[in-house]
Motif scaffolding. Structure first.
Motif, mmCIF file in Angstrom:
data_model
loop_
_atom_site.group_PDB
_atom_site.id
_atom_site.type_symbol
_atom_site.label_atom_id
_atom_site.label_comp_id
_atom_site.label_asym_id
_atom_site.label_seq_id
_atom_site.Cartn_x
_atom_site.Cartn_y
_atom_site.Cartn_z
ATOM 1 N N ARG A 78 -97.359 89.931 13.258
ATOM 2 C CA ARG A 78 -98.117 91.012 13.979
ATOM 3 C C ARG A 78 -99.596 90.658 13.785
ATOM 4 N N ASP A 79 -99.770 90.669 12.455
ATOM 5 C CA ASP A 79 -101.392 90.892 11.904
ATOM 6 C C ASP A 79 -101.821 89.564 11.083
ATOM 7 N N PRO A 80 -102.061 88.635 11.685
ATOM 8 C CA PRO A 80 -102.420 87.346 10.818
ATOM 9 C C PRO A 80 -103.509 87.617 10.028
ATOM 10 N N TYR A 81 -104.540 88.528 10.265
ATOM 11 C CA TYR A 81 -105.836 88.662 9.659
ATOM 12 C C TYR A 81 -105.891 89.712 8.632
ATOM 13 N N LYS A 82 -104.644 90.392 8.436
ATOM 14 C CA LYS A 82 -104.468 91.648 7.452
ATOM 15 C C LYS A 82 -104.982 91.474 6.330
#
Lengths: 290, 290
Positions: A78-82
């Motif tokens: 969902r959030d590759p750059y978390k």
């Protein structure tokens, strides 16, 4: 210093993508996939074929949204750059005291805070995938500098809307927000898109302001898709500050006046602004008649 | 100085493209179309869709060849870089006397000439679309430097094959060719491909050597496609010098020893060579056993 360009097309034309936005979006796809376990060739093929049906009447940010959606769908991430967002916030918080000291020692604290906020726009993983932040403000020239109009508007402003951009960058924005000495509403994305700050990370920024969400998890502010709550604040605030590329790309033809603060990170946006790639602009876009 | 890398994979693996080669090829398509009257969206769509069927077992140069063929087919422009090539040769000829003087004044004239030839490899419109040439040789370090092996081979060499790369660059190569003091055969492309020097422009270079054509008008040297005449010279020459990216990409697994001289202009080629992007290498690739 670049000459300020205020030719009419800037006010009436919605920003369109250029052919160069397509390979740029594919580069972005590759970088994003590397954050989700590596480049899957079949997913990349699907993205390239979708981009092959390009329609350049979209703003550039449209293509990054498309890429992000396909990758999310196939990888379930969902959030590759978390992790990047968290690290960017932590790093920026570590230099925050130094940024505050710069403003305290400045001859013109408001201009200094604007430059610091602009400098924060260097923190970006969307356009080139890497960045370097040099804290020397002497190297920052505003190629378009509408700070005098900004000062005037601030005098009577009761409420200011600040449309945020990336994680990390928002700590630099915090310096400006604090220097405004006015009630500020900070708008963030409703879900993850590249390294844009979202409602999930605002706690760690330490910003004492009211936060609202745009109502979308896409890049920029697409006024036809945002929530009614955001829209209300957008139109009713006395001053709107819009940070960064994607917010500019999607709001440049909005039917209200906006202060755009960004670094032109590619030739395409630089050309629309009438500046050179790498230039920083603080541009007052006046509400269009009609 | 980077450490010289001679790990076995460099000798047995044919260079493969990386995912990044696809957006790079699209950028190249856009730049090339701008030279043929502008970007035609339908042609760009066709190119992107063809590239969407990518097979990364090809060398990177394969994709630029594919792009060039589609553009030529649609526009009828046989040689989009004709004017660039002429201008590059003219400019390089204007600095040629200065280059010769550098060699004359050098403590090590052969090394100086190798560096000048390497510097010429900066003149390239394929990889990034723009270049700057700084004639200060002090700034040139060879990250891989096999000049001692080269000196040894030269001693007994009766015939040298020099596989040329770009227009303009070839004037820099001329300095090296003249410094060899041996019979040199210079191989050029049989037809236009980007700004590679072709048999059509050799007259204006003023080089006093025997010229042969590779037999193809594609980037690099694909040994399965070149002419029997070229192949004969390739295998029978005592020393082979290969200039530039594409010649390296296509000859890196050739079954004979080659001196590769190039600047690694992208991360992909730099990684294969074990150097950093921007580094210059003069690498002796030894003939593989078997």
């Amino acid at each position: 210093m670049a000459v300020r360009v205020r030719s009419p097309p800037l006010f009436i034309l919605k920003m369109r993508a250029a052919p160069e936005c397509i390979p740029c979006a594919i580069h972005f796809a590759i970088r994003t996939m590397r954050r989700t376990g590596g480049v899957k060739e079949d997913v990349l093929r699907e993205i390239i074929k979708k981009l092959g049906d390009f329609d350049l009447s979209h703003p550039p940010s449209y293509f990054a949204n498309l890429v992000f959606d396909v990758i999310r769908e196939h990888t379930g991430v969902r959030d590759p750059y978390k992790k990047d967002k968290h690290e960017q916030n932590q790093w920026a918080l570590s230099v925050y005291p130094e940024l505050k000291r710069m403003v305290e020692e400045a001859d013109d604290p408001l201009l200094c805070a604007v430059k610091i906020s602009a400098l924060g726009n260097t923190i970006d993983l969307g356009v080139s995938g890497s960045y370097e932040v040099d804290l020397d403000l002497n190297k920052i020239n505003l190629a378009i500098n509408d700070i005098d109009i900004f000062r005037e508007r601030l005098k009577t402003a009761k409420r200011i809307l600040f449309i945020a951009d990336n994680a990390g960058e928002i700590i630099f924005d915090r310096v400006l927000i604090e220097e405004l000495h006015k009630p500020v509403v900070v708008a963030v994305k409703s879900g993850p898109i590249i390294n844009d700050i979202t409602i999930e990370e605002v706690e760690e920024t330490g910003i004492n302001a009211e936060f609202i969400e745009t109502g979308t998890a896409s890049l920029g502010v697409e006024l036809e898709k945002v929530s009614p709550e955001f829209k209300k604040v957008f139109y009713e605030s006395d001053v709107v500050i819009s940070k960064g590329h994607a917010n500019f790309e999607t709001l440049d033809d909005a039917d209200r006046d906006i202060f755009f603060l960004l670094r032109a990170k590619c030739e395409i946006v630089a050309e629309v602004l009438g500046v050179r790639k790498g230039d920083i602009v603080f541009w007052y876009s006046k509400k269009q008649a009609g």
